[in-house]
Design a protein around this motif. Structure first.
Motif, PDB file in Angstrom:
ATOM      1  N   GLU A  91      33.814  38.217  43.671  1.00 23.09           N
ATOM      2  CA  GLU A  91      34.837  37.435  42.861  1.00 23.09           C
ATOM      3  C   GLU A  91      35.668  38.423  42.449  1.00 23.09           C
ATOM      4  N   ALA A  92      37.027  38.494  42.596  1.00 22.29           N
ATOM      5  CA  ALA A  92      37.980  39.323  42.187  1.00 22.29           C
ATOM      6  C   ALA A  92      38.793  39.069  40.951  1.00 22.29           C
ATOM      7  N   ARG A  93      38.806  39.749  39.913  1.00 24.71           N
ATOM      8  CA  ARG A  93      39.561  39.285  38.807  1.00 24.71           C
ATOM      9  C   ARG A  93      40.747  40.528  38.496  1.00 24.71           C
ATOM     10  N   GLY A 112      49.120  35.748  45.258  1.00 26.88           N
ATOM     11  CA  GLY A 112      48.987  34.669  46.095  1.00 26.88           C
ATOM     12  C   GLY A 112      47.661  35.000  46.779  1.00 26.88           C
ATOM     13  N   PRO A 113      46.899  34.254  47.375  1.00 24.46           N
ATOM     14  CA  PRO A 113      45.758  34.271  47.965  1.00 24.46           C
ATOM     15  C   PRO A 113      45.931  35.624  48.801  1.00 24.46           C
ATOM     16  N   THR A 114      45.071  36.502  48.997  1.00 23.99           N
ATOM     17  CA  THR A 114      44.896  37.490  49.908  1.00 23.99           C
ATOM     18  C   THR A 114      43.841  37.507  50.944  1.00 23.99           C
ATOM     19  N   ARG A 152      42.479  30.802  41.529  1.00 21.25           N
ATOM     20  CA  ARG A 152      43.122  30.249  40.373  1.00 21.25           C
ATOM     21  C   ARG A 152      43.740  31.270  39.366  1.00 21.25           C
ATOM     22  N   VAL A 153      44.802  30.690  38.670  1.00 23.44           N
ATOM     23  CA  VAL A 153      45.439  31.656  37.753  1.00 23.44           C
ATOM     24  C   VAL A 153      45.035  30.927  36.547  1.00 23.44           C
TER      25      VAL A 153
END
Length: 128
Positions: A87-89, A101-103, A115-116
């Motif tokens: 999980e990256a934040r 955007g999704p990477t 999600r934002v």
């Protein structure tokens, strides 16, 4: 029936297909389950508290940006080795959040999340 290379390859393909079908059936069966609640462990050490604290009140995560962070962008994807989820934040300002955007779609799995989330205390005004 003779043991031939073609026969062994066919058996291997069939076994792989059956394994994949079982995994997919298990995933579908578990899709109705809710995700476990996340309960953070208490933090004892000040250094650990600084690194694990929510990023509210911080500057934007992007290099060179000094704007205050207004959103947290979260992406959960499968680790490259397939051993588990990552999980990256990142805390981002309004402008950089709009660009995000999704990477890691190439490592997406059924539990993939992008999600934002706005900071609760932040009020964002739309540009006119």
């Amino acid at each position: 029936m003779a043991d031939t290379k073609r026969g062994r390859e066919k058996q291997a393909r069939n076994a792989e297909r059956r394994r994949w079908e079982r995994e997919m059936a298990d995933e579908v069966a578990r899709s109705d389950e809710s995700e476990p609640e996340f309960e953070p462990e208490p933090v004892d050490d000040e250094e650990t508290a600084e690194t694990e604290a929510e990023p509210s009140g911080e500057a934007c995560h992007r290099r060179g940006c000094t704007e205050p962070a207004a959103f947290v962008v979260v992406e959960r994807y499968q680790e490259e080795t397939g051993q588990g989820a990552v999980e990256a934040r990142a805390a981002l300002c309004v402008d950089h959040t709009a660009e995000e955007g999704p990477t890691n779609l190439d490592h997406a799995y059924p539990g993939y999340v992008f999600r934002v989330e706005p900071f609760p205390e932040t009020t964002v005004q739309k540009p006119e």
